[in-house]
Design an enzyme around this catalytic site. Sequence first.
Site, mmCIF file in Angstrom:
data_model
loop_
_atom_site.group_PDB
_atom_site.id
_atom_site.type_symbol
_atom_site.label_atom_id
_atom_site.label_comp_id
_atom_site.label_asym_id
_atom_site.label_seq_id
_atom_site.Cartn_x
_atom_site.Cartn_y
_atom_site.Cartn_z
ATOM 1 N N GLU A 54 26.616 23.036 -9.287
ATOM 2 C CA GLU A 54 25.579 22.665 -10.267
ATOM 3 C C GLU A 54 24.175 22.999 -9.774
ATOM 4 O OE1 GLU A 54 27.451 20.577 -8.518
ATOM 5 O OE2 GLU A 54 26.447 18.695 -8.002
ATOM 6 N N CYS A 98 33.260 18.666 -5.400
ATOM 7 C CA CYS A 98 33.188 17.955 -4.124
ATOM 8 C C CYS A 98 34.194 16.803 -4.081
ATOM 9 C CB CYS A 98 31.761 17.510 -3.853
ATOM 10 S SG CYS A 98 31.460 17.306 -2.100
ATOM 11 N N GLU A 107 3.089 18.636 -5.744
ATOM 12 C CA GLU A 107 3.140 17.419 -6.554
ATOM 13 C C GLU A 107 3.136 16.217 -5.616
ATOM 14 O OE1 GLU A 107 6.738 16.964 -8.899
ATOM 15 O OE2 GLU A 107 6.263 14.860 -9.281
ATOM 16 N N HIS A 140 28.872 22.204 -4.425
ATOM 17 C CA HIS A 140 28.124 21.677 -5.577
ATOM 18 C C HIS A 140 27.531 22.845 -6.368
ATOM 19 C CE1 HIS A 140 28.165 17.334 -4.852
ATOM 20 N NE2 HIS A 140 28.242 17.663 -3.573
ATOM 21 N N GLU A 185 0.836 3.261 -0.441
ATOM 22 C CA GLU A 185 1.524 4.191 0.442
ATOM 23 C C GLU A 185 1.115 5.645 0.210
ATOM 24 O OE1 GLU A 185 5.590 3.302 -0.304
ATOM 25 O OE2 GLU A 185 5.534 4.054 -2.356
ATOM 26 N N THR A 201 -6.584 4.309 -24.403
ATOM 27 C CA THR A 201 -6.921 5.215 -23.303
ATOM 28 C C THR A 201 -7.440 4.485 -22.069
ATOM 29 O OG1 THR A 201 -9.175 5.528 -24.109
ATOM 30 C CG2 THR A 201 -7.524 7.108 -24.885
ATOM 31 N N GLY A 232 35.373 15.519 -6.499
ATOM 32 C CA GLY A 232 36.266 15.913 -7.594
ATOM 33 C C GLY A 232 37.386 16.823 -7.116
ATOM 34 N N PRO A 267 -6.155 2.494 -19.700
ATOM 35 C CA PRO A 267 -5.476 2.696 -18.411
ATOM 36 C C PRO A 267 -5.726 4.103 -17.849
ATOM 37 C CG PRO A 267 -3.951 1.769 -20.035
ATOM 38 C CD PRO A 267 -5.217 2.095 -20.766
#
Length: 529
Positions: free
Chosen positions: A507, A380, A144, A505, A153, A192, A382, A194
Amino acid sequence: MAKQQKYIFVTGGVLSGVGKGVTAASMGAVLQAKGAKVSVQKCDPYLNVDAGLLNPREHGECFVTHDGAETDLDLGHYERFLDIEVTKKSATLAGRLLFELIADERAGKFGGQTVQLVPHLTNSIQNEIIQSAKDSGSDVHIVEIGGTVGDYEGLSFVEAIRELSQKVGRANCLFVHVVYVPFIGTSKEFKTKPAQNALGDLRGFGIMPDAVVVRTDSPAPIGVAKKISLFGGIPEDNVILMPNADTIYRVPLTIADSKISNLLSDFSGLHNQPDLSKWKDLIERQNYQSDRQIRVGLVAKYTDNEDTYISVVEALKAAAWSEKVGLKVVWINAETATDEDFKGVDTLLVPGGFGNRGVEGKIAAARYALDNNLPYLGICLGLQVAVIAAARKAGLANANSTEFVSDTKSDVVYIMNGQAGKESTGGTLRLGDYKATLVKGSKIAKTYGKLNIVERHRHRYEVNQKFIRQINDGGLVISGLSPDGKLVEFVEAPQNDYFVATQAHPEFRSRPNRSHPLFSGLIKAGLKK
Ligand code: GLN
């Protein structure tokens, strides 16, 4: 001969932030469901060297890979969609490549050549992509490109993928351009133009995309696809309308149902039907109507951009889906938080964070949970605020972290001296996977269902074990340490139903269809309230 890997390049036009990452990850999910091994890479044209110093309010969460790279939050989407662990090689920032090129130039490695964006930067981009694909050993490598085509850039990246397609063979590459089509309320039409211009830009750089994904806020008529097909010179079948979905996890199903799925089959050579049962199950679980809703108070500094805590929120959702209850995330502003805020929720979660702002509110949250048997998960920072709260409760009134009061004598959280090797000293963050050994019989060990665990980390400060007596007196015990016993990895309050905190972490390791035990534990504890 080694098999030829295939590449999917996902670029964007018109606007960024319209779901390129989710589209890319969902195409990967469909290929996986057909049996392909998929790897991913995100190229960001920023001049930052990594995402570690990017402002989370602006850029969202900094996602940490298992091998310790600080990356863009899109890599979190990739891990959650593809259930893989991405690596350092999955994150390429222009700043790092330029930094390396300039270092090579200074070291005289170019033998007097003029060092230029083309071919030097474009070559290093290509080498990074090829190497990342090779190292992964995947069948299909999805790349991606951040931003939109035409940004100054990003030009070197667009040129690099064009050249790369010549190098590896155009047939081994699939270019997918994700464009946005706005709906104009006054004239009630989708526009459409753009998107047409964006396709023109891409063609101008020598890339004719194989497919165009058209993102819209609401379902668009087929005429929109026809127009883009005609003016963009793309076969109509390869222009896919993709309106906003009720949940991002529906996108793999939408892609599998759309004509892009034929394109993916032809491209990968996998003509079997994808096994999408896990996605269907997930949607079913998400749509389950429960009469119970758990309110999780998220005590945070950035309450105006959910992306800042995206992996935490996704982990909470996954836990709620797996426990079949509704979830309401109640954002509690750490700077203004009072007991009234804590009273109104079923559980509290204090996520990771850096810096002084709002920290007293987080300490107050931990103290409230400790005193009132309110289920608490500390992540962390927390954990660090929980330890400070406990030490203060035990009478160490000035207990603090040296992160917030650098000369505090009651430094219950500090930077450990003389800690060798990769561990956290000298201003470097302790990043990526580290093991921990849990205390037998502890709540944490029961929650994990094992004694040896691995979690990702991103912190600089540690619990100071010199203050263990005060921490214990304040109601917390250590329930997990690094294998060498030096670093506190977990604490818990034995007298509370569920008050647990980790220096890691967790999560980052949660998956939408495989909830993390610490988050499930929090939701379960909330249910009992
Ligand atoms: N600021 C704390 C530290 O550096 C906590 C970091 C975090 O929560 N990720 O140790």
